[in-house]
Scaffold this motif. Structure first.
Motif, PDB file in Angstrom:
ATOM      1  N   ALA A  46      45.302  36.863  32.935  1.00 45.08           N
ATOM      2  CA  ALA A  46      45.022  35.625  33.659  1.00 45.08           C
ATOM      3  C   ALA A  46      44.484  35.920  35.056  1.00 45.08           C
ATOM      4  N   LEU A  47      45.061  36.929  35.716  1.00 47.55           N
ATOM      5  CA  LEU A  47      44.611  37.288  37.060  1.00 47.55           C
ATOM      6  C   LEU A  47      43.185  37.834  37.034  1.00 47.55           C
ATOM      7  N   LYS A  48      42.873  38.610  36.003  1.00 50.44           N
ATOM      8  CA  LYS A  48      41.523  39.171  35.888  1.00 50.44           C
ATOM      9  C   LYS A  48      40.484  38.063  35.756  1.00 50.44           C
ATOM     10  N   LYS A  49      40.779  37.051  34.939  1.00 47.59           N
ATOM     11  CA  LYS A  49      39.850  35.932  34.774  1.00 47.59           C
ATOM     12  C   LYS A  49      39.725  35.145  36.077  1.00 47.59           C
ATOM     13  N   ASN A  50      40.829  35.008  36.792  1.00 46.11           N
ATOM     14  CA  ASN A  50      40.804  34.282  38.054  1.00 46.11           C
ATOM     15  C   ASN A  50      39.928  35.007  39.084  1.00 46.11           C
ATOM     16  N   ILE A  51      40.087  36.333  39.159  1.00 44.63           N
ATOM     17  CA  ILE A  51      39.306  37.131  40.102  1.00 44.63           C
ATOM     18  C   ILE A  51      37.827  37.076  39.754  1.00 44.63           C
ATOM     19  N   THR A  52      37.498  37.029  38.446  1.00 49.02           N
ATOM     20  CA  THR A  52      36.103  36.960  38.014  1.00 49.02           C
ATOM     21  C   THR A  52      35.416  35.716  38.560  1.00 49.02           C
ATOM     22  N   ASN A 150      45.553  35.996  62.984  1.00 46.90           N
ATOM     23  CA  ASN A 150      44.577  35.755  64.043  1.00 46.90           C
ATOM     24  C   ASN A 150      43.547  34.727  63.580  1.00 46.90           C
ATOM     25  N   LYS A 151      42.876  34.131  64.526  1.00 39.29           N
ATOM     26  CA  LYS A 151      41.858  33.137  64.193  1.00 39.29           C
ATOM     27  C   LYS A 151      40.774  33.771  63.326  1.00 39.29           C
ATOM     28  N   GLY A 152      40.452  33.094  62.229  1.00 43.78           N
ATOM     29  CA  GLY A 152      39.433  33.592  61.305  1.00 43.78           C
ATOM     30  C   GLY A 152      39.976  34.424  60.171  1.00 43.78           C
ATOM     31  N   ASP A 153      41.246  34.822  60.226  1.00 37.85           N
ATOM     32  CA  ASP A 153      41.842  35.609  59.141  1.00 37.85           C
ATOM     33  C   ASP A 153      41.835  34.806  57.839  1.00 37.85           C
ATOM     34  N   ARG A 154      41.639  35.525  56.737  1.00 39.68           N
ATOM     35  CA  ARG A 154      41.652  34.901  55.411  1.00 39.68           C
ATOM     36  C   ARG A 154      42.881  35.362  54.633  1.00 39.68           C
ATOM     37  N   LEU A 155      43.462  34.445  53.920  1.00 42.92           N
ATOM     38  CA  LEU A 155      44.684  34.721  53.160  1.00 42.92           C
ATOM     39  C   LEU A 155      44.483  34.270  51.726  1.00 42.92           C
ATOM     40  N   TRP A 156      44.871  35.124  50.799  1.00 45.49           N
ATOM     41  CA  TRP A 156      44.761  34.787  49.373  1.00 45.49           C
ATOM     42  C   TRP A 156      46.154  34.472  48.847  1.00 45.49           C
ATOM     43  N   GLN A 157      46.318  33.269  48.331  1.00 48.73           N
ATOM     44  CA  GLN A 157      47.587  32.804  47.782  1.00 48.73           C
ATOM     45  C   GLN A 157      47.471  32.818  46.261  1.00 48.73           C
ATOM     46  N   ILE A 158      48.351  33.566  45.604  1.00 54.69           N
ATOM     47  CA  ILE A 158      48.280  33.759  44.154  1.00 54.69           C
ATOM     48  C   ILE A 158      49.571  33.275  43.509  1.00 54.69           C
ATOM     49  N   ARG A 159      49.457  32.405  42.521  1.00 54.88           N
ATOM     50  CA  ARG A 159      50.630  31.925  41.804  1.00 54.88           C
ATOM     51  C   ARG A 159      50.452  32.158  40.310  1.00 54.88           C
ATOM     52  N   LEU A 160      51.520  32.617  39.674  1.00 51.44           N
ATOM     53  CA  LEU A 160      51.532  32.830  38.227  1.00 51.44           C
ATOM     54  C   LEU A 160      52.567  31.912  37.601  1.00 51.44           C
ATOM     55  N   GLY A 161      52.321  31.500  36.370  1.00 51.48           N
ATOM     56  CA  GLY A 161      53.283  30.615  35.722  1.00 51.48           C
ATOM     57  C   GLY A 161      53.084  30.569  34.225  1.00 51.48           C
ATOM     58  N   SER A 162      53.975  29.876  33.552  1.00 51.40           N
ATOM     59  CA  SER A 162      53.918  29.775  32.097  1.00 51.40           C
ATOM     60  C   SER A 162      52.622  29.092  31.693  1.00 51.40           C
ATOM     61  N   GLY A 163      52.203  29.433  30.472  1.00 52.40           N
ATOM     62  CA  GLY A 163      50.954  28.827  29.980  1.00 52.40           C
ATOM     63  C   GLY A 163      50.036  29.790  29.219  1.00 52.40           C
ATOM     64  N   PHE A 164      49.709  31.009  29.604  1.00 53.77           N
ATOM     65  CA  PHE A 164      50.066  31.594  30.888  1.00 53.77           C
ATOM     66  C   PHE A 164      48.954  31.276  31.883  1.00 53.77           C
ATOM     67  N   LYS A 165      49.289  30.953  33.128  1.00 52.00           N
ATOM     68  CA  LYS A 165      48.251  30.551  34.062  1.00 52.00           C
ATOM     69  C   LYS A 165      48.328  31.342  35.365  1.00 52.00           C
ATOM     70  N   CYS A 166      47.187  31.381  36.014  1.00 47.43           N
ATOM     71  CA  CYS A 166      47.068  32.004  37.337  1.00 47.43           C
ATOM     72  C   CYS A 166      46.293  31.046  38.235  1.00 47.43           C
ATOM     73  N   SER A 167      46.920  30.625  39.302  1.00 47.36           N
ATOM     74  CA  SER A 167      46.274  29.731  40.268  1.00 47.36           C
ATOM     75  C   SER A 167      46.135  30.473  41.591  1.00 47.36           C
ATOM     76  N   SER A 168      45.061  30.216  42.282  1.00 46.14           N
ATOM     77  CA  SER A 168      44.875  30.866  43.569  1.00 46.14           C
ATOM     78  C   SER A 168      44.172  29.928  44.541  1.00 46.14           C
ATOM     79  N   ALA A 169      44.429  30.151  45.819  1.00 44.55           N
ATOM     80  CA  ALA A 169      43.765  29.401  46.885  1.00 44.55           C
ATOM     81  C   ALA A 169      43.497  30.351  48.035  1.00 44.55           C
ATOM     82  N   VAL A 170      42.387  30.130  48.700  1.00 46.42           N
ATOM     83  CA  VAL A 170      42.018  30.940  49.860  1.00 46.42           C
ATOM     84  C   VAL A 170      42.175  30.087  51.110  1.00 46.42           C
TER      85      VAL A 170
END
Length: 253
Positions: A46-52, A150-170
């Motif tokens: 699921a993570l691989k597909k999300n990253i793609t 710091n100002k301008g920093d980017r953060l990747w938020q990754i969530r995994l769950g049943s389904g199986f699913k992978c959700s992410s937000a930047v």
């Protein structure tokens, strides 16, 4: 911070992924959740597909070219080459990884080639609050009181769950964050972290003959390894009993 590029990928069409985390009744009619050993593999897929999907929007051109070149080469050589793992540290300064357990964090850190510094917020959240399902990610407000954003920093938020699913937000920081101005669950104790969490390598017991390992034999070894929880997996031959820490479902004996 402001958010952009949310993605969600679900593998429900794959039976193995769909059933790796599954709510069902046991033989006594009690409702529970079955967590199979396939959940780590399902999480990886699921993570691989999300990253793609996410990669082309956040990765530098050099990483995109490497990914495309490797993908073409894998098709020409019929997948004999290793897949290209983009360096996501070039796209993000911070990571908030789903703290679903030590095994999940270990596997994601290894697969994404992250440092201990990058997974520190997730490990400390798991250490202090435990696993609190979907809300776990929001307990990772660890970086702000530490003064790391710091100002301008980017953060990747990754969530995994049943389904199986992978959700992410930047997320992108729109201002410099002052630790003195932050009020969250970490504020009063931020100086006490990080703490050292020892790594425990799982050991295994394998019966080399074709006789199954008896429950009494497993119990005897379990008594000698008081800090480990026995988890049984039935294999064709021989039967293997693995001992792993932080496992939710022990053997039924």
């Amino acid at each position: 911070m402001n958010s952009f590029t949310p993605f969600r990928h679900i593998e429900a069409a794959n039976d193995r992924s769909y059933k790796c985390v599954f709510q069902e009744d046991d033989k006594q009619g009690m409702v529970g959740v079955t967590l199979s050993k396939d959940h780590i593999v399902a999480a990886g897929e699921a993570l691989k597909k999300n990253i793609t999907k996410l990669g082309p929007l956040v990765l530098p051109v050099s990483e995109e070219l490497g990914f495309v070149a490797t993908s073409v080469a894998r098709k020409l050589f019929k997948n004999k080459l290793k897949p290209y793992i983009p360096d996501l540290k070039l796209a993000f300064e911070h990571f908030c990884i789903h703290p679903g357990g030590r095994a999940v964090l270990d596997e994601l850190q290894k697969s994404l080639e992250l440092t201990d510094y990058h997974v520190e917020p997730s490990r400390m959240t798991l250490y202090r609050f435990g696993y609190t399902a979907s809300s776990s990610l929001w307990y990772e407000a660890y970086l702000e009181p530490k003064g790391r954003v710091n100002k301008g920093d980017r953060l990747w938020q990754i969530r995994l769950g049943s389904g199986f699913k992978c959700s992410s937000a930047v997320w992108r920081a729109t201002r410099m964050i002052s630790p003195a101005m932050e009020k969250n669950p970490w504020t009063d104790e931020t100086e006490e972290f990080p703490v050292h969490v020892p790594k425990i390598e799982p050991c295994s017991l394998v019966e080399l003959s074709y006789k199954p390992i008896t429950s009494s034999a497993i119990q005897k070894i379990f008594r000698q390894q008081k800090n480990l929880t026995p988890v049984c997996h039935t294999l064709p031959n021989p039967v293997t009993a693995e001992f792993a820490p932080n496992v939710l479902t022990p053997c039924p004996f």
